[in-house]
Design a protein around this motif. Sequence first.
Motif, short mmCIF file in Angstrom:
data_model
loop_
_atom_site.label_atom_id
_atom_site.label_comp_id
_atom_site.label_asym_id
_atom_site.label_seq_id
_atom_site.Cartn_x
_atom_site.Cartn_y
_atom_site.Cartn_z
N GLY A 37 -48.77 5.56 -7.66
CA GLY A 37 -49.39 4.77 -8.88
C GLY A 37 -49.03 5.19 -10.09
N GLU A 230 -61.36 8.50 -2.07
CA GLU A 230 -59.99 8.05 -2.05
C GLU A 230 -59.89 6.90 -1.91
OE1 GLU A 230 -57.58 9.85 -3.27
OE2 GLU A 230 -58.68 11.56 -3.77
N ASN A 231 -60.47 6.30 -0.62
CA ASN A 231 -60.02 4.90 -0.04
C ASN A 231 -60.98 3.66 -0.61
OD1 ASN A 231 -58.68 6.35 2.00
ND2 ASN A 231 -60.53 6.71 2.96
N HIS A 233 -61.69 0.81 -3.19
CA HIS A 233 -60.76 -0.03 -4.03
C HIS A 233 -60.96 0.05 -5.43
CE1 HIS A 233 -57.96 -3.34 -5.01
NE2 HIS A 233 -59.13 -3.86 -5.63
N LYS A 236 -59.80 3.37 -6.99
CA LYS A 236 -58.36 3.27 -7.17
C LYS A 236 -57.91 2.65 -8.42
CE LYS A 236 -57.01 3.72 -2.42
NZ LYS A 236 -56.48 3.00 -1.11
N SER A 237 -58.50 1.36 -8.71
CA SER A 237 -58.33 0.61 -9.74
C SER A 237 -58.93 0.93 -11.09
CB SER A 237 -58.42 -0.87 -9.53
OG SER A 237 -59.85 -1.11 -9.17
N LYS A 240 -59.58 6.04 -11.15
CA LYS A 240 -58.62 7.00 -11.08
C LYS A 240 -57.30 6.53 -12.16
CE LYS A 240 -58.73 7.66 -6.21
NZ LYS A 240 -58.28 7.77 -4.89
#
Length: 241
Positions: A37, A230-231, A233, A236-237, A240
């Motif tokens: 990323g 961690e998983n 969505h 993540k967007s 993080k």
Amino acid sequence: MKKSIFLIIIVIFSSCVFKRITPFKESPKGMAFINAGSYRYADFPEEDSPNWGELSYIENFEEGGVRYGKIIDGYKEGKWLSGDAGFDTLGNVYAIGGIWKEEYFKHGLRDSIFRQFDNDGKVIYETTFKMGTGLWKEFHDNRKVYFEAYTKDGYFTDTLRLYNKEGKKFEKRLYQKDVLVYYAGNDWSLRYRYKPNDNTYLEVDSYELKNLKQGSFRNTFSYKTKEEFENDHFAKSTLKR
């Protein structure tokens, strides 16, 4: 029949994981690909790395292309190159074309020369690290500083400030070693609270504006386990960054 299906699945999985993502000559050792990323600065010594003995390794970054080097027993070792590079028949990294960074590691810590290059191959920053201790600088492709921060034993020792290509600060992050505890961006601020109680791995508090003291509270995102965080969505967007 079941055995044949199992072998087909293994072949398909292998073709997805061990793939060549940029031209290079030959890599006789195992090669792994990860999508990091935008975490081009998250290069701490205890970060998760494959522990598959010795292998030539490629890291793909959203900014700056790819980085090539060797991982031994889960730690970066020796020479690493960012840019148009590859591995010879002995598994050693070498430059094929333009390189924008040259660095060296010892047991996961930067050690020895650290160089940054511009698009013409000219050195724009050179320093020496001693077992993870030194001044780490990264640059945009127009030679403007992306960030600079002192590291000790491979970890940040001060607040990390990120700058855009025009030289304007657009993010600020506070770490305790490799743990992000504070993020301040253009739209909101985030505060990370790890293991606030026995049933929660992480709580992320979101605030308006750029300052936790001045900004009004928005909401809290809670995760029971590290895997859930961690998983997710949304994490993540958004969380993080």
